[in-house]
Design a protein around this motif. Sequence first.
Motif, PDB file in Angstrom:
ATOM      1  N   PHE A  57      29.541  35.498  52.908  1.00  0.00           N
ATOM      2  CA  PHE A  57      28.786  36.022  51.779  1.00  0.00           C
ATOM      3  C   PHE A  57      29.458  35.594  50.482  1.00  0.00           C
ATOM      4  CE2 PHE A  57      27.562  39.226  48.662  1.00  0.00           C
ATOM      5  CZ  PHE A  57      26.192  39.254  48.847  1.00  0.00           C
ATOM      6  N   GLU A  58      28.683  35.095  49.558  1.00  0.00           N
ATOM      7  CA  GLU A  58      29.204  34.606  48.285  1.00  0.00           C
ATOM      8  C   GLU A  58      28.779  35.541  47.168  1.00  0.00           C
ATOM      9  OE1 GLU A  58      29.046  30.592  45.428  1.00  0.00           O
ATOM     10  OE2 GLU A  58      27.944  30.685  47.343  1.00  0.00           O
ATOM     11  N   PHE A  59      29.772  36.096  46.467  1.00  0.00           N
ATOM     12  CA  PHE A  59      29.493  37.015  45.372  1.00  0.00           C
ATOM     13  C   PHE A  59      29.156  36.235  44.097  1.00  0.00           C
ATOM     14  CE2 PHE A  59      32.108  39.673  48.124  1.00  0.00           C
ATOM     15  CZ  PHE A  59      31.382  40.846  48.132  1.00  0.00           C
ATOM     16  N   PHE A  60      28.223  36.781  43.344  1.00  0.00           N
ATOM     17  CA  PHE A  60      27.896  36.297  41.993  1.00  0.00           C
ATOM     18  C   PHE A  60      27.629  34.788  41.986  1.00  0.00           C
ATOM     19  CE2 PHE A  60      31.215  39.659  41.535  1.00  0.00           C
ATOM     20  CZ  PHE A  60      30.362  40.675  41.148  1.00  0.00           C
ATOM     21  N   LYS A  61      26.835  34.328  42.966  1.00  0.00           N
ATOM     22  CA  LYS A  61      26.562  32.889  43.017  1.00  0.00           C
ATOM     23  C   LYS A  61      25.652  32.443  41.879  1.00  0.00           C
ATOM     24  CE  LYS A  61      22.800  33.536  46.356  1.00  0.00           C
ATOM     25  NZ  LYS A  61      22.295  33.125  47.689  1.00  0.00           N
ATOM     26  N   ASN A  62      24.951  33.384  41.246  1.00  0.00           N
ATOM     27  CA  ASN A  62      24.082  33.042  40.118  1.00  0.00           C
ATOM     28  C   ASN A  62      24.745  33.272  38.773  1.00  0.00           C
ATOM     29  OD1 ASN A  62      21.973  32.384  41.897  1.00  0.00           O
ATOM     30  ND2 ASN A  62      21.276  34.516  41.983  1.00  0.00           N
ATOM     31  N   PRO A  64      28.311  32.137  37.083  1.00  0.00           N
ATOM     32  CA  PRO A  64      29.641  31.506  37.165  1.00  0.00           C
ATOM     33  C   PRO A  64      30.737  32.321  36.493  1.00  0.00           C
ATOM     34  CG  PRO A  64      27.956  29.913  36.534  1.00  0.00           C
ATOM     35  CD  PRO A  64      27.315  31.254  36.457  1.00  0.00           C
ATOM     36  N   VAL A  65      30.398  33.006  35.386  1.00  0.00           N
ATOM     37  CA  VAL A  65      31.413  33.797  34.676  1.00  0.00           C
ATOM     38  C   VAL A  65      31.923  34.930  35.559  1.00  0.00           C
ATOM     39  CG1 VAL A  65      31.860  35.236  32.657  1.00  0.00           C
ATOM     40  CG2 VAL A  65      30.417  33.192  32.447  1.00  0.00           C
ATOM     41  N   LEU A  66      30.992  35.691  36.158  1.00  0.00           N
ATOM     42  CA  LEU A  66      31.393  36.787  37.042  1.00  0.00           C
ATOM     43  C   LEU A  66      32.084  36.261  38.295  1.00  0.00           C
ATOM     44  CD1 LEU A  66      28.305  39.174  36.773  1.00  0.00           C
ATOM     45  CD2 LEU A  66      30.522  39.392  35.667  1.00  0.00           C
ATOM     46  N   ALA A  67      31.633  35.105  38.806  1.00  0.00           N
ATOM     47  CA  ALA A  67      32.277  34.525  39.978  1.00  0.00           C
ATOM     48  C   ALA A  67      33.724  34.157  39.689  1.00  0.00           C
ATOM     49  CB  ALA A  67      31.493  33.297  40.443  1.00  0.00           C
ATOM     50  N   THR A  68      33.968  33.570  38.518  1.00  0.00           N
ATOM     51  CA  THR A  68      35.336  33.218  38.127  1.00  0.00           C
ATOM     52  C   THR A  68      36.204  34.469  37.958  1.00  0.00           C
ATOM     53  OG1 THR A  68      34.496  31.248  36.984  1.00  0.00           O
ATOM     54  CG2 THR A  68      36.716  31.989  36.428  1.00  0.00           C
ATOM     55  N   GLU A  69      35.635  35.515  37.346  1.00  0.00           N
ATOM     56  CA  GLU A  69      36.373  36.763  37.158  1.00  0.00           C
ATOM     57  C   GLU A  69      36.671  37.436  38.489  1.00  0.00           C
ATOM     58  OE1 GLU A  69      38.355  39.759  35.033  1.00  0.00           O
ATOM     59  OE2 GLU A  69      37.742  37.704  34.537  1.00  0.00           O
ATOM     60  N   TYR A  70      35.702  37.393  39.394  1.00  0.00           N
ATOM     61  CA  TYR A  70      35.914  37.986  40.720  1.00  0.00           C
ATOM     62  C   TYR A  70      37.012  37.234  41.470  1.00  0.00           C
ATOM     63  CZ  TYR A  70      35.025  39.427  45.515  1.00  0.00           C
ATOM     64  OH  TYR A  70      35.167  39.893  46.799  1.00  0.00           O
ATOM     65  N   GLN A  71      37.015  35.907  41.363  1.00  0.00           N
ATOM     66  CA  GLN A  71      38.053  35.115  41.995  1.00  0.00           C
ATOM     67  C   GLN A  71      39.423  35.429  41.406  1.00  0.00           C
ATOM     68  OE1 GLN A  71      37.359  30.927  41.736  1.00  0.00           O
ATOM     69  NE2 GLN A  71      38.999  30.382  43.154  1.00  0.00           N
ATOM     70  N   GLY A  76      44.660  38.227  42.168  1.00  0.00           N
ATOM     71  CA  GLY A  76      45.657  39.080  41.530  1.00  0.00           C
ATOM     72  C   GLY A  76      46.242  38.506  40.268  1.00  0.00           C
ATOM     73  N   LYS A  77      45.545  37.604  39.624  1.00  0.00           N
ATOM     74  CA  LYS A  77      46.038  37.005  38.390  1.00  0.00           C
ATOM     75  C   LYS A  77      45.724  37.911  37.204  1.00  0.00           C
ATOM     76  CE  LYS A  77      45.489  32.217  39.962  1.00  0.00           C
ATOM     77  NZ  LYS A  77      44.848  30.899  39.675  1.00  0.00           N
ATOM     78  N   PRO A  78      46.582  37.915  36.175  1.00  0.00           N
ATOM     79  CA  PRO A  78      46.305  38.761  34.993  1.00  0.00           C
ATOM     80  C   PRO A  78      45.148  38.185  34.182  1.00  0.00           C
ATOM     81  CG  PRO A  78      48.255  37.412  34.634  1.00  0.00           C
ATOM     82  CD  PRO A  78      47.869  37.206  36.072  1.00  0.00           C
ATOM     83  N   ILE A  79      44.493  39.058  33.446  1.00  0.00           N
ATOM     84  CA  ILE A  79      43.362  38.628  32.630  1.00  0.00           C
ATOM     85  C   ILE A  79      43.862  37.805  31.432  1.00  0.00           C
ATOM     86  CG2 ILE A  79      43.397  40.741  31.259  1.00  0.00           C
ATOM     87  CD1 ILE A  79      40.329  40.563  31.130  1.00  0.00           C
TER      88      ILE A  79
END
Length: 236
Positions: A57-62, A64-71, A76-79
């Motif tokens: 299952f792929e989250f936020f495939k539509n 890219p911004v949310l997909a990058t943030e989810y990744q 565990g990287k800082p914002i």
Amino acid sequence: MDTNERPDVLIDSLPYFDQEIDFDGMRAKVDKLVEQEMRKRPVSLKRDQTLHFPANFEFFKNSPVLATEYQRVQQGKPIAEMDINRYKLAEPENKEDQEAWNKAVDNSKAQLQHQNLRMFNLELLQKYGANAWRLHNYQLENELQQYQKTLEEYKQNILDLNKQRKAEQLQTGNKIEELNNKWTEMIGQTLQVEVACASLEVEVQQLKLYEQQLRASLGVNNEEKAAENENNQKEG
């Protein structure tokens, strides 16, 4: 629920009618049986949402911004901090560079326009914001009233359904109890008939034995009479 509409539904419990659970020690006994049964279940069969979740299952495939943030969150990287350098009005390091000065001037114009836009938005907010918020609050209150009305309707429907279930279960329970009493009565009558039949069989066996004894007794008497007649004839 009417079982005539759902013939595939088998009602094997009448919680509004059955009161066996309130007997002394019955609830503890039931809880113990349930606990024993739960221990027999394999660990792999216990409810686990991860077992039923698709692996691909792929989250936020539509998005890219949310997909990058989810990744980023998954890793565990800082914002990343907000870059505010573009909002600064710093002069060029090389004051002799004409191109650098042009960029600095363009940046100052952009900053000035941004501030003008902010002031314009603040003026609009001061002029129309209060009414807009009042209208928004009114819409929210209207939605809240609709939700509350819907909630009350659902509660009333649940209450009516529970009343209907209770009435049907009490009616069904009384019918079951009546049929159970009738079954017990018929079982008692059947036992009485069986006891009477057994008694009659014993009596018939006794009569047959008595008949055999009478026949045997009559046979002996006939033989004695025949012998006596023969003796009388010989003497005559």
